[in-house]
Design an enzyme around this catalytic site. Structure first.
Site, short mmCIF file in Angstrom:
data_model
loop_
_atom_site.label_atom_id
_atom_site.label_comp_id
_atom_site.label_asym_id
_atom_site.label_seq_id
_atom_site.Cartn_x
_atom_site.Cartn_y
_atom_site.Cartn_z
N HIS A 25 12.00 -29.05 1.34
CA HIS A 25 10.63 -28.09 1.43
C HIS A 25 11.29 -26.85 1.89
O HIS A 25 11.25 -26.69 3.31
CB HIS A 25 9.93 -29.05 2.64
CG HIS A 25 8.53 -28.27 2.61
ND1 HIS A 25 7.53 -29.04 2.52
CD2 HIS A 25 8.12 -27.19 2.85
CE1 HIS A 25 6.29 -28.21 2.52
NE2 HIS A 25 6.76 -27.09 2.91
N HIS A 27 10.51 -22.67 0.65
CA HIS A 27 9.79 -21.79 -0.26
C HIS A 27 10.59 -20.72 -0.62
O HIS A 27 11.25 -20.05 0.10
CB HIS A 27 8.47 -21.42 0.23
CG HIS A 27 7.25 -22.28 0.64
ND1 HIS A 27 6.60 -22.83 -0.30
CD2 HIS A 27 7.10 -23.27 1.37
CE1 HIS A 27 5.71 -23.62 0.01
NE2 HIS A 27 5.93 -24.01 1.38
N HIS A 211 0.90 -29.85 -0.46
CA HIS A 211 0.91 -29.77 0.93
C HIS A 211 -0.33 -30.52 1.52
O HIS A 211 -1.35 -30.44 0.89
CB HIS A 211 0.73 -28.17 1.35
CG HIS A 211 2.12 -27.63 1.23
ND1 HIS A 211 2.75 -27.42 0.23
CD2 HIS A 211 2.59 -26.62 2.14
CE1 HIS A 211 3.95 -26.71 0.19
NE2 HIS A 211 3.67 -26.26 1.54
N GLU A 214 -1.05 -30.86 7.71
CA GLU A 214 -0.38 -30.07 8.76
C GLU A 214 -1.85 -29.18 9.37
O GLU A 214 -1.87 -29.48 10.64
CB GLU A 214 0.83 -28.84 8.37
CG GLU A 214 1.06 -28.08 9.31
CD GLU A 214 2.15 -27.06 9.02
OE1 GLU A 214 3.23 -26.78 9.70
OE2 GLU A 214 1.97 -26.53 7.75
N ASP A 292 10.82 -24.99 5.47
CA ASP A 292 9.66 -24.38 5.03
C ASP A 292 9.77 -22.89 4.70
O ASP A 292 10.20 -22.52 3.48
CB ASP A 292 8.66 -24.64 5.99
CG ASP A 292 7.09 -24.17 5.71
OD1 ASP A 292 6.99 -24.00 4.45
OD2 ASP A 292 6.15 -24.80 6.14
N ASP A 293 9.55 -22.12 5.60
CA ASP A 293 9.63 -20.71 5.59
C ASP A 293 10.64 -20.13 6.61
O ASP A 293 9.96 -19.40 7.69
CB ASP A 293 8.19 -19.95 5.59
CG ASP A 293 7.58 -20.20 4.36
OD1 ASP A 293 7.82 -20.10 3.33
OD2 ASP A 293 6.42 -20.83 4.62
#
Length: 350
Positions: A25, A27, A211, A214, A292-293
């Site tokens: 995961h 991006h 997704h 969350e 994630d980011d």
């Protein structure tokens, strides 16, 4: 999230960077190093918000106002990616950073629509990323494959177009498209309207990785399971709030891509210790930790494992099980999975 704390028996813990793992995961734009973003912003004459001037962990409210701020920052970073060379650099650096942290496999998520305007369309944009993934694999030794992601804030017909594009580059090796995702604010769009796109991807054998769970709770997870039939869920942590939904996730064999730093940055949990990692593990969920980011949320992959050790109190056997789980949930070839699992056994035996 230090990795230097001694274990309960007084021995030094095993080095987490040496623990083989898979990263499922991450991006594309959000994987950027802060230094790279600053260089690209200067090169292309883009004025960045102050929050992007240094590596830090954002702390946002878990409402639409918090998401708006996150999206504004993400869009500002994405505006700095203008050329094929920029795109290639991001992939190479993401793989380099993952390799340094023990990642044997990176499945990088990208929406080619976001970069198409600069490189002549969504097909050239995707091809640039795929070639960079092949080059990164050769350079770093970490296998890099690609997930094509649609956005919930665009029309479902756009998602079908991206699903067909993803299928045309499908494969099971480095530099191939191995999955199809759905990202952006879970509160936007109608999940049912994206089912056709996921059916296209599933029929071609791609992993379905939307997704869910969350920003919204277990009801959204249940809806996603019923309508999109995922192989993995991006996040899915809030399935822990309903034992029946969590049991459904486990029974369906759906892996959860748990990204603790994202959960805290977006205000879902107060701190890393409150992320329900242990509850998910106790229920038998297949878990793959992810960053994630990191451009916006700060910590990269290794720090997620450090948090599992420091904030959740996981021992090395549990961390090894998490690493094996991440590899099992990947779309790597079976022989590679077996080899990496054996390396984890060696790490634990050392």
């Amino acid at each position: 999230m230090s990795t230097s704390r001694h274990s309960v028996d007084g021995t030094a813990p095993r080095p987490l960077a040496a623990l083989p793992k898979a990263h499922l995961h991450l991006h594309f734009t959000g994987s950027m190093r802060t230094s790279t973003l600053l260089e690209l912003a200067e090169q292309h004459g883009v004025r960045l918000p102050g929050a992007l001037s240094g590596q830090q962990m954002l702390h946002l409210s878990p409402d639409e106002r918090g998401w708006f701020r996150f999206q504004r920052l993400y869009d500002a970073a994405r505006a700095c990616v203008r050329t094929p060379e920029d795109m290639r650099r991001i992939v190479i650096e993401a793989a380099t950073d993952d390799a340094a942290e023990g990642s044997r496999r990176l499945e990088l998520q990208v929406d080619p629509t976001s970069y198409a305007v600069h490189v002549g369309g969504i097909t050239p944009a995707l091809e640039i990323v795929l070639q960079a993934a092949r080059d990164a694999t050769a350079l770093t030794g970490t296998e890099v494959a690609v997930i094509v992601a649609a956005s919930r804030i665009r029309h479902p017909l756009d998602a079908r177009t991206l699903a067909r594009l993803a299928v045309s580059y499908a494969g099971d090796g480095p530099g191939d498209v191995i999955g199809f995702g759905l990202s952006n604010d879970e509160r936007r769009g109608d999940t049912a309207e994206f089912a056709a796109a996921f059916a296209i991807a599933r029929k071609a054998g791609l992993a379905c990785v939307p997704h869910s769970g969350e920003l919204l709770g277990p009801a959204h997870v249940a809806e996603t399971l019923a309508l999109l039939h995922p192989d993995r869920l991006g996040h899915g942590v809030r399935s822990s709030e309903d034992p029946r939904v969590l049991a459904g996730v486990v029974e369906a064999g759906v892996a959860l891509e748990v990204c603790p730093a994202s959960n805290v940055s977006l205000g879902v949990y107060a701190d890393l210790g409150h992320v329900p990692l242990r509850r998910l593990m106790a229920a038998g969920a297949t878990i793959a930790l992810g960053a994630d980011d990191p451009l916006l949320f700060g910590p990269r992959l290794l720090a997620q494992y450090a948090s599992a050790r420091e904030d959740q109190g996981l021992g090395d056997e549990e961390l090894a099980a998490l690493a094996k789980s991440s590899i099992s949930a990947s779309r790597a070839r079976a022989e590679a999975k077996r080899a990496w699992h054996a390396e984890i056994d060696d790490w634990l035996a050392a």
